[in-house]
Design an enzyme around this catalytic site. Structure first.
Site, PDB file in Angstrom:
ATOM      1  N   GLU A 209      -4.067   1.850  -7.332  1.00 16.30           N
ATOM      2  CA  GLU A 209      -4.457   2.973  -6.481  1.00 16.30           C
ATOM      3  C   GLU A 209      -3.561   4.161  -6.797  1.00 16.30           C
ATOM      4  OE1 GLU A 209      -6.766   1.840  -2.725  1.00 16.30           O
ATOM      5  OE2 GLU A 209      -4.650   1.840  -2.223  1.00 16.30           O
TER       6      GLU A 209
ATOM      7  N   HIS B 188       0.864  -1.197   0.000  1.00 13.79           N
ATOM      8  CA  HIS B 188       0.000   0.000   0.000  1.00 13.79           C
ATOM      9  C   HIS B 188       0.896   1.240   0.000  1.00 13.79           C
ATOM     10  CE1 HIS B 188      -2.845   3.047   1.317  1.00 13.79           C
ATOM     11  NE2 HIS B 188      -3.801   2.229   0.907  1.00 13.79           N
TER      12      HIS B 188
HETATM   13  P1  PGA Z   1      -9.658   6.004   0.259  1.00 12.50           P
HETATM   14  O1  PGA Z   1      -8.435   5.012   0.592  1.00 12.50           O
HETATM   15  O2  PGA Z   1     -10.768   5.134  -0.277  1.00 12.50           O
HETATM   16  O3  PGA Z   1      -9.995   6.626   1.575  1.00 12.50           O
HETATM   17  O4  PGA Z   1      -9.166   6.980  -0.742  1.00 12.50           O
HETATM   18  C1  PGA Z   1      -8.122   3.937  -0.258  1.00 12.50           C
HETATM   19  C2  PGA Z   1      -6.852   3.281   0.196  1.00 12.50           C
HETATM   20  O5  PGA Z   1      -5.942   3.971   0.666  1.00 12.50           O
HETATM   21  O6  PGA Z   1      -6.716   2.044   0.097  1.00 12.50           O
END
Ligand code: PGA
Length: 248
Positions: A164, A94
């Protein structure tokens, strides 16, 4: 029908075990009606044990993991402990863990350890910024090739990849990604992993970054996207269930 995978990433929330239990139960008791979704909740490690052995349809996940399963590694999160707690999926790489020092090499080792315990890694990739020349595609390709180097060939089909874009994550997000941007990258990742590792079947791709109860419908129906990774909106049972409802 292939189920969509909806992962809730609780991060360092909620504040106490009582609230965590309530949130988990509120979500799990409403899940039976959704047959087309595989719902995974990744609570902070202290709260994982609260959900051990419960007969619920929510699947238990982890937000991160250590490398070593057994031995003297003070403070480490053993992949084997996760397995014994019933954890089936673990996020790895992440952007927040990368910020704390997780390199592609560390991530690759974590993925190999997870796989050896039979836990499915959800590898996060994502660029910090987008440039007009498309350099960010190279950046993602590099993250993929380096983070997956230690994965045995016959296990590559187990890995899930979450795209992401860092600029779209969390309360400091610059903006939300558009479904077209998410689709383009999801297809790029599938193609890249197939080509890099010479495998036939592309990995499943989740999209994450400010997914909420309003934009989730369009993302979940976007070509190339097999599920969602949800941060903030997974901390509100109503919002999270609304998101799941779009997958059905
Ligand atoms: P968010 O976070 O949906 O609050 O943008 C997603 C993540 O960091 O996995």
């Amino acid at each position: 029908m292939v189920k969509k995978i909806i992962v809730g990433n609780w991060k360092t929330n909620p504040n106490d075990p009582k609230t965590a239990k309530k949130l988990f139960t509120d979500i799990s008791k409403s899940l039976r009606k959704f047959k087309n979704s595989e719902v995974v909740i990744c609570p902070p490690p202290f709260f994982q044990a609260l959900f051990y052995g419960l007969k619920v349809s929510v699947i238990l996940g982890a937000e991160d993991v250590g490398i070593e399963s057994v031995g003297s590694f003070t403070g480490e999160l053993s992949p084997r402990h996760l397995k014994t707690l019933g954890v089936k999926y673990s996020i790895v790489g992440h952007s927040e863990a990368r910020l704390r020092g997780d390199t592609d090499e560390i991530i690759s080792k974590k993925i190999a350890s997870l796989l050896s315990e039979g836990i499915i890694p959800v590898l996060c990739v994502g660029e910090l910024v987008r440039d007009n020349q498309g350099e960010f595609f190279k950046f993602i390709k590099n993250q993929l090739s380096k983070s997956l180097t230690l994965v045995p060939e016959n296990k590559l089909n187990k890995i899930i990849i979450a795209y992401e874009p860092i600029w779209a994550i969390g309360s400091l997000a610059e903006r939300q990604a558009t479904p077209d941007e998410a689709k383009e990258m999801a297809l790029f990742i599938k193609k890249t992993v197939r080509e890099l590792f010479k495998i036939e079947k592309a990995p499943k791709i989740l999209f994450g970054g400010s997914v909420d109860e309003i934009n989730a419908e369009i993302f979940i129906k976007t070509d190339g996207i097999d599920g969602l990774l949800v941060g903030r909106a997974s901390l509100n049972s109503k919002k999270f269930l609304q998101i799941i409802s779009y997958a059905g």
